[in-house]
Structures are given as C-alpha cells and as structure tokens.
Motif scaffolding. Structure first.
Motif, mmCIF file in Angstrom:
data_model
loop_
_atom_site.group_PDB
_atom_site.id
_atom_site.type_symbol
_atom_site.label_atom_id
_atom_site.label_comp_id
_atom_site.label_asym_id
_atom_site.label_seq_id
_atom_site.Cartn_x
_atom_site.Cartn_y
_atom_site.Cartn_z
ATOM 1 N N GLY A 172 0.806 -1.219 0.000
ATOM 2 C CA GLY A 172 0.000 0.000 0.000
ATOM 3 C C GLY A 172 0.833 1.261 0.000
ATOM 4 N N ILE A 173 2.065 1.177 -0.346
ATOM 5 C CA ILE A 173 2.961 2.339 -0.363
ATOM 6 C C ILE A 173 3.058 2.813 -1.802
ATOM 7 C CG2 ILE A 173 5.325 3.121 0.067
ATOM 8 C CD1 ILE A 173 5.496 0.933 2.202
ATOM 9 N N SER A 174 2.844 4.124 -1.979
ATOM 10 C CA SER A 174 2.900 4.719 -3.306
ATOM 11 C C SER A 174 4.365 4.940 -3.703
ATOM 12 C CB SER A 174 2.148 6.043 -3.338
ATOM 13 O OG SER A 174 0.785 5.832 -3.055
ATOM 14 N N LEU A 175 4.652 4.551 -4.949
ATOM 15 C CA LEU A 175 5.994 4.731 -5.489
ATOM 16 C C LEU A 175 5.890 5.421 -6.839
ATOM 17 C CD1 LEU A 175 7.586 1.202 -4.804
ATOM 18 C CD2 LEU A 175 7.848 3.288 -3.441
ATOM 19 N N HIS A 176 6.779 6.359 -7.036
ATOM 20 C CA HIS A 176 6.867 7.027 -8.333
ATOM 21 C C HIS A 176 7.975 6.320 -9.131
ATOM 22 C CE1 HIS A 176 4.233 10.222 -6.975
ATOM 23 N NE2 HIS A 176 4.974 10.288 -5.852
ATOM 24 N N VAL A 177 7.530 5.677 -10.240
ATOM 25 C CA VAL A 177 8.450 4.858 -11.027
ATOM 26 C C VAL A 177 8.621 5.505 -12.395
ATOM 27 C CG1 VAL A 177 8.912 2.582 -11.995
ATOM 28 C CG2 VAL A 177 7.692 2.807 -9.830
ATOM 29 N N ARG A 178 9.899 5.551 -12.823
ATOM 30 C CA ARG A 178 10.217 6.100 -14.143
ATOM 31 C C ARG A 178 10.989 5.030 -14.904
ATOM 32 N NH1 ARG A 178 14.467 8.981 -16.517
ATOM 33 N NH2 ARG A 178 13.802 10.414 -18.188
ATOM 34 N N ALA A 179 10.444 4.747 -16.161
ATOM 35 C CA ALA A 179 11.042 3.700 -16.975
ATOM 36 C C ALA A 179 11.145 4.161 -18.411
ATOM 37 C CB ALA A 179 10.211 2.423 -16.897
ATOM 38 N N VAL A 180 12.073 3.540 -19.157
ATOM 39 C CA VAL A 180 12.289 3.861 -20.562
ATOM 40 C C VAL A 180 12.206 2.559 -21.347
ATOM 41 C CG1 VAL A 180 13.901 4.763 -22.271
ATOM 42 C CG2 VAL A 180 13.730 5.846 -20.037
ATOM 43 N N ILE A 181 11.387 2.585 -22.466
ATOM 44 C CA ILE A 181 11.188 1.397 -23.291
ATOM 45 C C ILE A 181 11.771 1.683 -24.667
ATOM 46 C CG2 ILE A 181 9.531 -0.205 -24.263
ATOM 47 C CD1 ILE A 181 8.307 2.049 -21.578
ATOM 48 N N ALA A 182 12.593 0.745 -25.186
ATOM 49 C CA ALA A 182 13.126 0.815 -26.546
ATOM 50 C C ALA A 182 12.398 -0.239 -27.362
ATOM 51 C CB ALA A 182 14.627 0.568 -26.540
ATOM 52 N N PHE A 183 11.740 0.196 -28.457
ATOM 53 C CA PHE A 183 10.935 -0.728 -29.252
ATOM 54 C C PHE A 183 11.061 -0.358 -30.719
ATOM 55 C CE2 PHE A 183 8.364 2.927 -28.548
ATOM 56 C CZ PHE A 183 7.620 3.099 -29.690
ATOM 57 N N LYS A 184 10.516 -1.229 -31.580
ATOM 58 C CA LYS A 184 10.489 -0.979 -33.015
ATOM 59 C C LYS A 184 9.467 -1.900 -33.656
ATOM 60 C CE LYS A 184 13.681 -2.698 -35.645
ATOM 61 N NZ LYS A 184 12.885 -3.682 -36.378
ATOM 62 N N VAL A 185 9.174 -1.645 -34.946
ATOM 63 C CA VAL A 185 8.294 -2.511 -35.711
ATOM 64 C C VAL A 185 9.064 -3.788 -36.047
ATOM 65 C CG1 VAL A 185 6.941 -2.757 -37.827
ATOM 66 C CG2 VAL A 185 7.056 -0.539 -36.660
ATOM 67 N N GLY A 186 8.428 -4.935 -35.937
ATOM 68 C CA GLY A 186 9.080 -6.199 -36.246
ATOM 69 C C GLY A 186 9.472 -6.293 -37.701
ATOM 70 N N ASN A 187 10.487 -7.112 -38.014
ATOM 71 C CA ASN A 187 10.996 -7.227 -39.384
ATOM 72 C C ASN A 187 10.175 -8.181 -40.253
ATOM 73 O OD1 ASN A 187 13.188 -5.467 -38.876
ATOM 74 N ND2 ASN A 187 14.424 -7.157 -38.055
ATOM 75 N N ASP A 188 9.379 -9.018 -39.658
ATOM 76 C CA ASP A 188 8.579 -9.950 -40.463
ATOM 77 C C ASP A 188 7.379 -9.233 -41.074
ATOM 78 O OD1 ASP A 188 6.117 -10.896 -38.365
ATOM 79 O OD2 ASP A 188 7.932 -9.983 -37.478
ATOM 80 N N HIS A 189 6.846 -9.835 -42.166
ATOM 81 C CA HIS A 189 5.751 -9.202 -42.897
ATOM 82 C C HIS A 189 4.492 -9.072 -42.046
ATOM 83 C CE1 HIS A 189 7.308 -9.831 -47.278
ATOM 84 N NE2 HIS A 189 8.198 -9.236 -46.475
ATOM 85 N N GLU A 190 4.241 -10.027 -41.185
ATOM 86 C CA GLU A 190 3.045 -9.965 -40.343
ATOM 87 C C GLU A 190 3.095 -8.768 -39.413
ATOM 88 O OE1 GLU A 190 0.521 -12.781 -37.194
ATOM 89 O OE2 GLU A 190 2.392 -13.485 -38.114
#
Length: 394
Positions: free
Chosen positions: A65-83
């Motif tokens: 029940g303790i509030s935490l301020h979380v900061r995160a960074v996500i590195a993503f991209k479009v997949g290389n397959d046709h789907e």
C-alpha cells in the motif's frame, strides 16, 4: 527510373492498389529491394523500421500500500517480419508518432499491475526481475500491434515523502557508516603506520646516506693520499726501472766480455794446449818407437856379443871343472852329457842377461835342460880330490 521505388534500409515500402497482399492485407510489403510501381494505379507509403523510444512515468501502489513514483524507458520498433509490418502499418501508417504514445500507455498499465503484486523491498532490490515480468506480460499485446521491445530500463523509484525507502535503508546506512568508520579507522591506522614506516625509511635512508658519504669521503682521502704519493712512487719506480735496466745491461756486458774472453783467450789457449798435447804425444810416441828400436838393436847386438862370447863362457865354465873331482859313470856318453850341460848353463846365463836387460825376472831352466841322461856327480872334498892323479873314470 520513373515509377521504380526503393525503400531505405530501415523502412518498409507498402504498395496499395492492384492485387492484395499477404494474408489478405490491403497492401503488399517490400523490404530490402526496389519495385516498379505503375504511376496513378499504385500508391506507395513507407513505414519506419527504426528504433523508437517511449518514456513512462507512473505512480504505482505496492503490495504494502505504499505509493511509489516509477520512471522507466522502453526501446521498441516494428518487427521485421511481414506480419508485424502489416499489423503496424494498418494501425500507425497514417500517424507513426502514436506508436510511442500507445507503447507508453501499455507499459504503464503492466507496470502498475506488476508493482501492485510486489513489495518495496523486492522492487528496490530486484529491479531486473520487475523489468523482466513487465516485458513478459506485455509481449503478447505488443505483438498484436506489430511492435517488439528490445529493452526496458527502470530508471528511478521514489516513495515521495513517506520515507519508507530511507527507513529501509537506515540499517544498511548504519552498517555502511559503521563500516565506513571502521574503514576510516583502519585507514587512519594504516596512515599512521605508513607515516611511521616512512619515517623509519627516511631515518634508514639518512643513515645509509651518511655511511655512503663517509665512505666517499674516506675514498677521497685515500685517493688524495695516493695522488700525493703518486709522484715520489712514480719517481722511485722510474729509478728502480733505470737501475734494473743498468743492472741488466751490466750483466749483458759482462756476459759479452766473458764470451769475448772465451773466444780470445780460452779457446786459443785450449787449442794451443791441445796442439802441445798432440805434439807431446807424438814426440813421446816417436821416442818410444826410437827407444823400442834402440832396445831391439841393443838386444840384437848383445845377442851377437853373447854368441861371440859363448865359447869363451863355456871354456871358462869348463876351466872351473879343472880342479874338481868328477866321476863319470857312463863313460863316453857321460862326458858328452857333461859338455852338453855346460853349454846349457851358458844358454841359461844368456837368457838371464836378456831378461835383465828387458826388466823381467830370469826364467828358470827346465830340469831337462840342466840334467842329462847320464848321472853327473860333483864332489868337492879332499877325500875325493887328487892333486897328482888323473881323473878316475869308471
């Protein structure tokens, strides 16, 4: 060429119009090579396949029940397959910036859900575990929209004004402070020991320096003394060498003079002495030969004289028998033997004279030379002698 289109290496070219694409998609996907596109009848659009970044800042409530301020960074991209390209193209082709917004919202929801199931201690001490669970739970949802996540980094966790994280870290801080104090004390002690060791080394260095200086000073004094004595010693050595040379020269001169004397005096004297000795030997040999010759001549002369005098000697010997009483036992033969005995005595006398002249003892005549086969008896005495009568011969 007009109508020939080529996508960039980090792009996918989407061609719409004409036949449909893979899986009934409203466009065809081209990556890595060019394609001829008929103008006016076909339409091309490009979807970026480059890496994108989404930042998440979210207030989450933990299992406690303790509030935490979380900061995160996500590195993503479009997949290389046709789907994946088809899924991302259908959703973000017209507004590709929405990929970062939607990704941030998706991860924010999963982040709240995961943090809600963990304690503050787990979140603080196991950040990698938190990131892995968020990635696992969001992987299926991200694949549906054609995106893949390369990494998720939890950059900061802050509990605000509650001070829970500080209180949680207080024992560790105390332990760390204690360890820091211990380390400080050890460092101080080590520093003091190092200073003492440095002082000892400095003292030792000073002592060694003083010893070396004293040795250098002694060597300098010795060198100066040797330099002061070098002149007289060199002069004495030079004089000694001169004397040695003079002595050697005198010895050589004496040896040369000796050799000259031997050549001039001794050798000629020896040669003269040898000449005199040879001459004396020759003279002695000559005299010996002459003496031998003279002696031989004298013996010949003496023999001749004795031979000449032999009749007289026999006559004298016979005359000595004139007053003797001689008995001849065997008649005429006895008289012959007496005469032969007289001749033999003369010869004996002749041999004695020769041997005396030669320096030899006279040789005794053999008995057979002084005796005859007849019996000669000489009697001296008045009873057998007759002044008037003749010789009685039986």
């Amino acid at each position: 060429m007009f109508g020939y289109r080529v996508p960039a290496p980090d792009e996918a070219m989407l061609i719409s119009g004409g036949r449909r694409g893979l899986g009934g998609a409203p466009f065809r996907v081209v990556t890595g090579h060019g394609k001829f596109v008929v103008p006016f009848f076909r339409k091309t659009r490009f979807l970026s396949l480059a890496m994108c970044e989404a930042e998440v800042t979210e207030t989450c409530v933990t299992k406690q029940g303790i509030s935490l301020h979380v900061r995160a960074v996500i590195a993503f991209k479009v997949g290389n397959d046709h789907e994946s390209i088809i899924n991302a193209g259908q959703r973000f082709l017209s507004d590709q910036e929405q990929m970062s917004v939607l990704t941030g919202r998706i991860f924010a929801g999963h982040l709240r859900a995961i943090i809600g199931s963990m304690t503050v201690e787990e979140i603080v001490t196991e950040r990698q575990k938190l990131a892995a669970e968020v990635l696992d739970t969001s992987k299926t949802e991200m694949a549906k929209i054609g995106l893949i996540v390369d990494s998720l980094q939890i950059q900061s966790i802050d509990d605000g004004d509650t001070g829970y994280i500080d209180a949680m870290s207080a024992p560790h801080k105390a332990a760390i402070q204690r360890q820091a104090q211990i380390a400080q004390a050890q460092a101080t002690q080590a520093s003091v020991e190092a200073q003492q060791e440095a002082a000892r080394k400095q003292a030792e260095y000073a002592r060694q320096t003083a010893i070396v200086k004293a040795e250098y000073s002694a060597e300098v004094d010795r060198a100066q003394a040797q330099a002061a004595q070098a002149g007289p010693l060199a002069q004495a050595h030079a004089q000694q060498e001169v004397l040695d040379a003079q002595t050697e020269l005198a010895q050589r001169q004496a040896l040369l003079r000796q050799q000259q004397l031997v050549a001039e005096v001794v050798k000629p004297a020896e040669a003269e002495a040898e000449r005199v000795r040879i001459l004396a030997a020759a003279e002695a040999q000559r005299m010996k030969i002459q003496a031998e010759a003279a002696a031989s001549y004298d013996r010949v002369a003496l023999d001749r004289m004795l031979i000449d005098q032999l009749p007289q000697i026999v006559k004298e010997a016979a005359g000595g028998l004139a007053g003797a009483n001689v008995n001849v036992l065997n008649g005429a033969d006895g008289l012959g033997e007496i005469a032969a005995g007289l001749v033999s005595q003369g010869l004996t006398i002749l041999d004695s004279v020769r041997q005396n002249l030669n320096g030899q003892e006279p040789a005794e005549r053999r008995p057979e030379e002084t005796k005859s086969n007849g019996l000669l008896q000489l009697h001296s005495g008045k009873d057998q002698r007759s002044d008037d009568g003749p010789v009685d011969v039986d």
